[in-house]
Design an enzyme around this catalytic site. Structure first.
Site, mmCIF file in Angstrom:
data_model
loop_
_atom_site.group_PDB
_atom_site.id
_atom_site.type_symbol
_atom_site.label_atom_id
_atom_site.label_comp_id
_atom_site.label_asym_id
_atom_site.label_seq_id
_atom_site.Cartn_x
_atom_site.Cartn_y
_atom_site.Cartn_z
ATOM 1 C CD GLU A 441 27.476 67.927 60.844
ATOM 2 O OE1 GLU A 441 27.672 67.497 62.010
ATOM 3 O OE2 GLU A 441 26.466 68.546 60.521
ATOM 4 C CG ASP A 519 27.260 70.806 63.841
ATOM 5 O OD1 ASP A 519 28.452 70.996 64.137
ATOM 6 O OD2 ASP A 519 26.678 71.331 62.873
ATOM 7 C CG ASP A 521 22.642 70.303 64.958
ATOM 8 O OD1 ASP A 521 23.137 69.213 64.588
ATOM 9 O OD2 ASP A 521 22.673 71.327 64.257
ATOM 10 C CG ASP A 523 20.536 68.733 60.173
ATOM 11 O OD1 ASP A 523 19.561 67.955 60.108
ATOM 12 O OD2 ASP A 523 20.657 69.762 59.486
#
Ligand code: 0RA
Length: 657
Positions: A441, A519, A521, A523
């Site tokens: 990403e 990540d 998280d 997102d």
């Protein structure tokens, strides 16, 4: 037991033990593998036997309980496994069923034994692979019991009480000597299969209860075990309900689904289908409750019936006259959700995973059944018929637009060397089986990964922001998308045929491991899910062949001076604080990693990319129908619990051995 047969009995029991010893020696030959999939297979094996009782008309309720100690109890209200003396074997029928390979079929010749299908290895295999198994039988007003360990009976069958009911209760503990990766059952996986079985066998109630205590960890380590769950699955209208369940978040094209149930070809056929306003084809086929993911003759029959009937109707109605190009069979299946379920006494399974039906007599019978039902439907629902025909024409038109875009992907992919995407940092090794590619990403994490990697076998492809949601895009948009084109080109994957853009040619696959690294998280999870959705809809063979993985960066770094420890779970964090800080957090520096960007190249290599330390989660499709539903739900209009989803569907796998 019969003492006259003492010698014969003991001789035979040795032979029997040898039989089950073979199962313990090569468990994968009997249950597929000894990972999570094989573990859950044990439950299906017993449940399949109970379903056989239900199909024979003797059982209406089946329960599965995950006990607090992670053993499993399966109950049914069938006739109960017979306990009388089996003359030839010189022991109780129960013991024969539980200790002899393939002994189940020797008793009843009921038609369509599910347990005689793909998984038909018998309850004896479950017994062989359990450190402990207890069978309790309710039959003839009495309760009988026998206990086993690793397939060997610990005593004869004992009468332990009286009862007004009949049925079988099997409790087993999976043997950790066999299931070395995990012995922990996943509630969601079992629930999905029981739900599927309830839809496929209307009138049979299947329920599941999880009596384990919920674990505190919130990071997916508990593999979906959130404790104290219970669900009851029951369907009155079978596949009709299955289709509306799968299409829960899709928009219906027509008011009424199309349904048929019959026995004309000499075997039971049940089909339900529903057009929606989407673009994907979601057809699931079953033989004897087994998901035939490779398709086969029943699927061919369905497609043939669908294509010929709709084409005839469209031609007669004059709708095809204006069309300047040919209509293709796939055009009839765009936005179609369908379930085909047949039951066969002697199914022939072929293909790589033995999930392709070979029986040739099935094609005509299914095709005929579809034609009859569909002709009636079109006749009786002219407005729906028009909606369907219009949709088919739209699909054909879009397909022509998509072809151009696709040809560009093809052309690019054919080129070698310089044809690779500019953003790809390739590895030097050319042996695909040794190579892996990280889909990362963002450009900045991509840069870190590029510096941290071992360039001999690790390639990096950074992806820009959010990739296209293929669930909502028409096919030509997908093939026009630059990030997606880069994935095709970098992977060396080409599209199989003109008719079927999902049939892949994997001969030139450049990396055997495709690793999604985002990540840790919300997102990041969303982006990982978008990428997974693309693989699920457009490169499903890569998932099925085990090429897709998810990287798991650590969540914490616990540090004191030079002592440091990376932690992936809450438990690990606590343990590290205990160990390094002697229980005192004030002595320590505890860092919570939110993104890949917080790590430098060396840290990223150490924790997430180095095969010696990293934890990769292999993406599998445990239940194709459920996966289909979840992707349509997650990527549809509703705001989804994406993180939960990823954690449910990517399981730890020992793949760096
Ligand atoms: C052998 C023969 C019969 C039933 C069964 C086995 C049987 C096996 C399992 C496993 C789980 N539940 C089960 N229920 C039944 C036929 C029994 C008869 O003829 O009475």
């Amino acid at each position: 037991m019969n003492h006259d047969n003492q010698n014969q009995y003991s001789a035979e029991s040795i032979q029997v033990l040898e039989g089950l010893e073979a199962v313990r020696k090569r468990p994968s030959m009997y249950i597929g593998d000894t990972g999570s999939r094989g573990l859950h297979h044990l439950v299906y094996e017993v449940v399949d036997n109970s379903i056989d009782e239900a199909l024979a008309g003797f059982c209406s309720e089946i329960t599965v309980t995950i006990n607090a100690n992670n053993t499993i109890t399966i109950t049914d209200n069938g006739r109960g496994i017979p306990v009388d003396m089996h003359e030839k074997e010189g022991k109780s029928a129960l013991e024969v069923v539980l200790t002899m390979l393939h002994a189940g079929g020797k008793f009843s010749k009921e038609s369509y034994k599910v347990s005689g299908g793909l998984h038909g290895v018998g309850v004896s295999c479950v017994n062989a692979l359990s450190s402990q198994l207890i069978a309790e039988i309710h039959r003839d007003g009495k309760v009988y019991k026998q206990e086993y360990s690793r397939g060997a009976p610990l005593s004869d069958v004992k009468e332990v009480g009286t009862t007004d009911n009949t049925g079988t209760i099997i409790t087993f503990a999976p043997d950790s000597e066999i299931f070395t990766q995990t012995t922990s059952f996943n509630y969601d996986i079992l629930a999905a299969r029981l739900r599927e079985l309830a839809f496929l066998n209307k009138g049979v109630q299947l329920s599941i209860t999880d009596n384990r205590i919920a674990e505190s960890s919130d990071n997916g380590d508990n593999e979906g075990n959130t404790g104290r769950h219970q669900e009851v699955f029951y369907s009155d209208s079978g596949l009709l309900e299955f289709v509306s369940y799968l299409d829960g978040t899709r928009v219906k094209l027509t008011e009424k689904p199309i349904y048929l149930e019959g026995n004309k070809g000499g075997f039971p056929i049940e089909i339900a289908m529903q057009y929606n306003t989407g673009f994907s084809e979601n057809i699931h086929s079953y033989v004897n409750n087994i998901n035939t993911i490779e398709g086969g003759t029943h699927l061919s029959g369905f497609r043939r019936g669908l294509t010929t009937t709709l084409k005839n109707y469209a031609e007669k109605s004059g709708a095809l006259a204006k069309l300047k190009f040919d209509i293709d069979p796939s055009d009839f299946r765009e936005g179609l959700t369908a379930i085909i379920s047949i039951k066969l006494a002697e199914p022939q399974f072929e293909g790589q995973t033995k999930t392709k039906l070979g029986n040739s007599e099935v094609v005509g019978a299914v095709s005929q059944a579809v034609t009859t039902a569909l002709e009636n439907y079109l006749e009786e629902n002219p407005r729906d018929a028009k909606l369907i025909v219009d949709k088919v024409i739209l699909a054909a038109t879009a397909r022509h637009a998509a072809r151009k875009a696709r040809e560009m992907v093809q052309r690019k992919t054919v080129m070698s060397g310089s044809g690779l995407p500019g953003k790809l940092s390739d590895c030097s090794d050319r042996d695909p089986s040794k190579c892996e590619i990280y889909l990362v990403e963002g450009d900045s994490a991509g840069g870190t990964a590029k510096s941290g990697r071992d360039r001999t076998f690790q390639a990096i492809l950074p992806l820009r922001g959010k990739i296209l949601n293929v669930e909502k895009a028409m096919e030509h948009k997908v093939f026009e998308n630059e990030e997606i084109r880069n994935i095709y080109t970098a992977l060396g994957v080409t599209i199989g045929t003109e008719e079927d853009s999902k049939a892949l040619n994997l001969q030139k696959l450049r990396y055997y491991k495709v690793i999604i690294m985002t990540d840790a998280d919300v997102d990041g999870s969303h982006i990982a899910t978008l990428i997974l959705t693309f693989f699920f809809r457009y490169m499903q063979d890569l998932i099925k062949n085990g090429h897709i993985y998810i990287a798991t960066p650590p969540l914490y770094l616990v540090k004191k001076g030079k002592e440091e420890s990376y932690c992936w779970t809450e438990e690990e964090r606590k343990a590290a604080i205990e160990l390094i800080g002697k229980g005192k957090e004030s002595n320590l520096h505890v860092q919570r990693y939110k993104g890949l960007g917080e790590m430098n190249a060396i840290q990223l290599w150490d924790t997430t990319m180095n095969p010696a330390n990293r934890v990769l989660r292999q993406v599998t499709i445990d239940n194709a129908a459920e996966a289909d539903r979840i992707f349509s739900m997650l990527m549809g209009d509703e705001v989804p619990p994406r993180r939960d989803f990823i954690e449910q569907h990517a399981k730890y796998a020992n793949i760096d051995a």
